[in-house]
Motif scaffolding. Structure first.
Motif, PDB file in Angstrom:
ATOM      1  N   ARG A  90      -0.190  -7.441   2.434  1.00  0.00           N
ATOM      2  CA  ARG A  90      -1.378  -8.193   2.840  1.00  0.00           C
ATOM      3  C   ARG A  90      -0.999  -9.366   3.736  1.00  0.00           C
ATOM      4  O   ARG A  90      -1.635  -9.617   4.765  1.00  0.00           O
ATOM      5  CB  ARG A  90      -2.133  -8.701   1.605  1.00  0.00           C
ATOM      6  CG  ARG A  90      -3.489  -9.313   1.914  1.00  0.00           C
ATOM      7  CD  ARG A  90      -4.154  -9.846   0.663  1.00  0.00           C
ATOM      8  NE  ARG A  90      -3.557 -11.094   0.227  1.00  0.00           N
ATOM      9  CZ  ARG A  90      -3.889 -12.294   0.682  1.00  0.00           C
ATOM     10  NH1 ARG A  90      -4.802 -12.426   1.632  1.00  0.00           N
ATOM     11  NH2 ARG A  90      -3.313 -13.379   0.214  1.00  0.00           N
TER      12      ARG A  90
ATOM     13  N   THR B  11      -5.841  -0.539  -7.250  1.00  0.00           N
ATOM     14  CA  THR B  11      -5.385  -1.911  -7.449  1.00  0.00           C
ATOM     15  C   THR B  11      -6.533  -2.876  -7.727  1.00  0.00           C
ATOM     16  O   THR B  11      -6.332  -3.930  -8.324  1.00  0.00           O
ATOM     17  CB  THR B  11      -4.620  -2.400  -6.212  1.00  0.00           C
ATOM     18  OG1 THR B  11      -5.448  -2.210  -5.062  1.00  0.00           O
ATOM     19  CG2 THR B  11      -3.312  -1.627  -6.047  1.00  0.00           C
ATOM     20  N   LYS B  12      -7.728  -2.527  -7.252  1.00  0.00           N
ATOM     21  CA  LYS B  12      -8.880  -3.417  -7.390  1.00  0.00           C
ATOM     22  C   LYS B  12     -10.130  -2.565  -7.497  1.00  0.00           C
ATOM     23  O   LYS B  12     -10.192  -1.463  -6.939  1.00  0.00           O
ATOM     24  CB  LYS B  12      -8.966  -4.343  -6.169  1.00  0.00           C
ATOM     25  CG  LYS B  12     -10.148  -5.293  -6.171  1.00  0.00           C
ATOM     26  CD  LYS B  12     -10.172  -6.132  -4.887  1.00  0.00           C
ATOM     27  CE  LYS B  12     -11.385  -7.070  -4.867  1.00  0.00           C
ATOM     28  NZ  LYS B  12     -11.401  -7.902  -3.655  1.00  0.00           N
TER      29      LYS B  12
ATOM     30  N   TYR C 208      -6.262  -8.552  -5.116  1.00  0.00           N
ATOM     31  CA  TYR C 208      -6.461  -7.960  -3.798  1.00  0.00           C
ATOM     32  C   TYR C 208      -6.214  -6.457  -3.852  1.00  0.00           C
ATOM     33  O   TYR C 208      -5.555  -5.955  -4.759  1.00  0.00           O
ATOM     34  CB  TYR C 208      -5.509  -8.580  -2.768  1.00  0.00           C
ATOM     35  CG  TYR C 208      -5.743 -10.052  -2.538  1.00  0.00           C
ATOM     36  CD1 TYR C 208      -6.745 -10.485  -1.670  1.00  0.00           C
ATOM     37  CD2 TYR C 208      -4.952 -11.012  -3.175  1.00  0.00           C
ATOM     38  CE1 TYR C 208      -6.959 -11.838  -1.446  1.00  0.00           C
ATOM     39  CE2 TYR C 208      -5.165 -12.366  -2.963  1.00  0.00           C
ATOM     40  CZ  TYR C 208      -6.163 -12.774  -2.100  1.00  0.00           C
ATOM     41  OH  TYR C 208      -6.379 -14.105  -1.887  1.00  0.00           O
ATOM     42  N   LYS C 209      -6.724  -5.766  -2.834  1.00  0.00           N
ATOM     43  CA  LYS C 209      -6.460  -4.324  -2.759  1.00  0.00           C
ATOM     44  C   LYS C 209      -5.017  -4.061  -2.364  1.00  0.00           C
ATOM     45  O   LYS C 209      -4.337  -3.232  -2.967  1.00  0.00           O
ATOM     46  CB  LYS C 209      -7.415  -3.653  -1.756  1.00  0.00           C
ATOM     47  CG  LYS C 209      -7.127  -2.160  -1.590  1.00  0.00           C
ATOM     48  CD  LYS C 209      -8.146  -1.468  -0.715  1.00  0.00           C
ATOM     49  CE  LYS C 209      -7.785   0.007  -0.539  1.00  0.00           C
ATOM     50  NZ  LYS C 209      -8.821   0.744   0.217  1.00  0.00           N
ATOM     51  N   LEU C 210      -4.534  -4.767  -1.330  1.00  0.00           N
ATOM     52  CA  LEU C 210      -3.169  -4.542  -0.859  1.00  0.00           C
ATOM     53  C   LEU C 210      -2.177  -5.374  -1.667  1.00  0.00           C
ATOM     54  O   LEU C 210      -2.493  -6.506  -2.062  1.00  0.00           O
ATOM     55  CB  LEU C 210      -3.051  -4.922   0.607  1.00  0.00           C
ATOM     56  CG  LEU C 210      -3.710  -3.995   1.628  1.00  0.00           C
ATOM     57  CD1 LEU C 210      -3.656  -4.627   3.017  1.00  0.00           C
ATOM     58  CD2 LEU C 210      -3.057  -2.625   1.634  1.00  0.00           C
ATOM     59  N   PRO C 211      -0.968  -4.863  -1.888  1.00  0.00           N
ATOM     60  CA  PRO C 211       0.063  -5.698  -2.500  1.00  0.00           C
ATOM     61  C   PRO C 211       0.342  -6.907  -1.612  1.00  0.00           C
ATOM     62  O   PRO C 211       0.311  -6.810  -0.379  1.00  0.00           O
ATOM     63  CB  PRO C 211       1.269  -4.761  -2.609  1.00  0.00           C
ATOM     64  CG  PRO C 211       0.999  -3.658  -1.645  1.00  0.00           C
ATOM     65  CD  PRO C 211      -0.481  -3.512  -1.574  1.00  0.00           C
ATOM     66  N   GLU C 212       0.625  -8.047  -2.226  1.00  0.00           N
ATOM     67  CA  GLU C 212       0.688  -9.306  -1.508  1.00  0.00           C
ATOM     68  C   GLU C 212       1.641  -9.299  -0.311  1.00  0.00           C
ATOM     69  O   GLU C 212       1.280  -9.808   0.756  1.00  0.00           O
ATOM     70  CB  GLU C 212       1.045 -10.437  -2.469  1.00  0.00           C
ATOM     71  CG  GLU C 212       0.862 -11.824  -1.895  1.00  0.00           C
ATOM     72  CD  GLU C 212      -0.595 -12.237  -1.677  1.00  0.00           C
ATOM     73  OE1 GLU C 212      -0.833 -13.414  -1.390  1.00  0.00           O
ATOM     74  OE2 GLU C 212      -1.489 -11.363  -1.765  1.00  0.00           O
TER      75      GLU C 212
ATOM     76  N   VAL D  38       3.423  -1.728  -6.944  1.00  0.00           N
ATOM     77  CA  VAL D  38       2.222  -2.045  -6.177  1.00  0.00           C
ATOM     78  C   VAL D  38       1.162  -2.698  -7.057  1.00  0.00           C
ATOM     79  O   VAL D  38       0.516  -3.672  -6.661  1.00  0.00           O
ATOM     80  CB  VAL D  38       1.687  -0.778  -5.479  1.00  0.00           C
ATOM     81  CG1 VAL D  38       0.294  -1.007  -4.908  1.00  0.00           C
ATOM     82  CG2 VAL D  38       2.641  -0.353  -4.367  1.00  0.00           C
TER      83      VAL D  38
ATOM     84  N   SER E 134      -0.397  -6.768  -6.658  1.00  0.00           N
ATOM     85  CA  SER E 134      -1.740  -6.688  -6.055  1.00  0.00           C
ATOM     86  C   SER E 134      -2.808  -7.456  -6.826  1.00  0.00           C
ATOM     87  O   SER E 134      -3.984  -7.117  -6.722  1.00  0.00           O
ATOM     88  CB  SER E 134      -2.163  -5.219  -5.928  1.00  0.00           C
ATOM     89  OG  SER E 134      -1.270  -4.499  -5.121  1.00  0.00           O
TER      90      SER E 134
END
Length: 274
Positions: free
Chosen positions: A256, A212-213, A249-253, A242, A246
């Motif tokens: 997160r 994702t990042k 950010y690494k995690l999906p919002e 996902v 995302s």
């Protein structure tokens, strides 16, 4: 919301063998394919895309947990059976938070690899009961089909509630990536296949490693997430969702923000002396 399959809800009083048997039953019930019509990943965070399809933007809920360690202040999140879980849920629509809820529930068993849903599932179900909205999709901090018995926490909760669900894990519980995962460019997805440690034919597509990042510098890199269908979502759609959620950010919002809210709510509970 009514629970369609209370008979499959996690029961911490079961023996390990009984828990594993129940997980296999859950995997048999789970649908690792898209609903008809399928989710449209581009509508999850973009209200203009939802408008163009003629419908309301879907509601997406992120679910995460924190722990109140009554018997141990060391910060070890495995804790003991005297500890409590704080399950946090953040519901979003068109990129905006529309509801946040949490529930605090005693933990009945310690952490056992592969049986996370029997430790944390009841606390999560309690938190979901607090929601006044009905999400169209749930994202769980944990595995879905990428699991020894194809029944991680996202699958277990998705089947019990009969809702579309996706597992978003930070580490790979089982299965094997088809390609090397080191220093992948952002947006890359690598299939994760079943091995002989999984109750599925070898080579079965379980989910994806989703990058994702990524840092621009080659001196350090971000590890991928391990994304898998929980219930009523296909593996490709799970990965696309996902990535769509995302940005930056690494995690999906939703996950997160659920993680952040779990920490915030834990502070409220501790300060309030609950």
């Amino acid at each position: 919301m009514m629970t369609p399959r209370p008979d499959l809800a996690p029961d911490a009083t079961l023996s390990r063998g009984e828990m594993e048997t129940l997980q296999r039953e859950i995997a048999d019930v789970a649908v690792f394919a898209d609903d008809d019509p399928p989710l449209e990943p581009e509508t999850l965070s973009n209200p203009l895309a939802a408008t163009s399809t003629g419908g309301e933007p879907p509601i997406v809920a992120g679910v995460d947990q924190s722990f109140l360690l009554d018997s141990d202040d060391s910060g070890d999140e495995d804790g003991g059976t005297d500890d409590r879980a704080l399950s946090a849920v953040v519901a979003m629509q068109a990129g905006e938070v529309i509801e946040r809820v949490f529930a605090v529930t005693p933990l009945e068993i310690p952490y056992i690899p592969g049986l996370l849903s029997f430790r944390e599932g009841r606390p999560i179900l309690d938190a979901l009961e607090e929601l006044s909205v009905e999400p169209d999709l749930y994202l769980f901090d944990g595995s879905g089909r990428i699991h020894f018995r194809q029944a991680g926490i996202a699958t277990h909760m998705g089947v019990v509630r009969d809702v579309p669900s996706i597992g978003v894990a930070k580490s790979l519980l089982c299965g094997s990536p088809r390609e090397d995962l080191e220093n992948l460019p952002a947006g890359t997805t690598i299939p994760i296949e079943a091995t002989d440690r999984v109750d599925a034919p070898e080579g079965t597509l379980l989910g994806y490693a989703v990058q994702t990042k990524q840092y621009e510098s080659s001196s350090r890199y971000v590890n991928p997430l391990y994304v898998s269908p929980g219930h009523r979502v296909g593996p490709e759609t799970a990965a696309e969702v996902v990535l769509a959620l995302s940005e930056g950010y690494k995690l999906p919002e939703p996950v997160r923000l659920a993680d952040s809210y779990a920490t915030e709510a834990k502070g409220e509970v501790v300060d309030g002396g609950e």
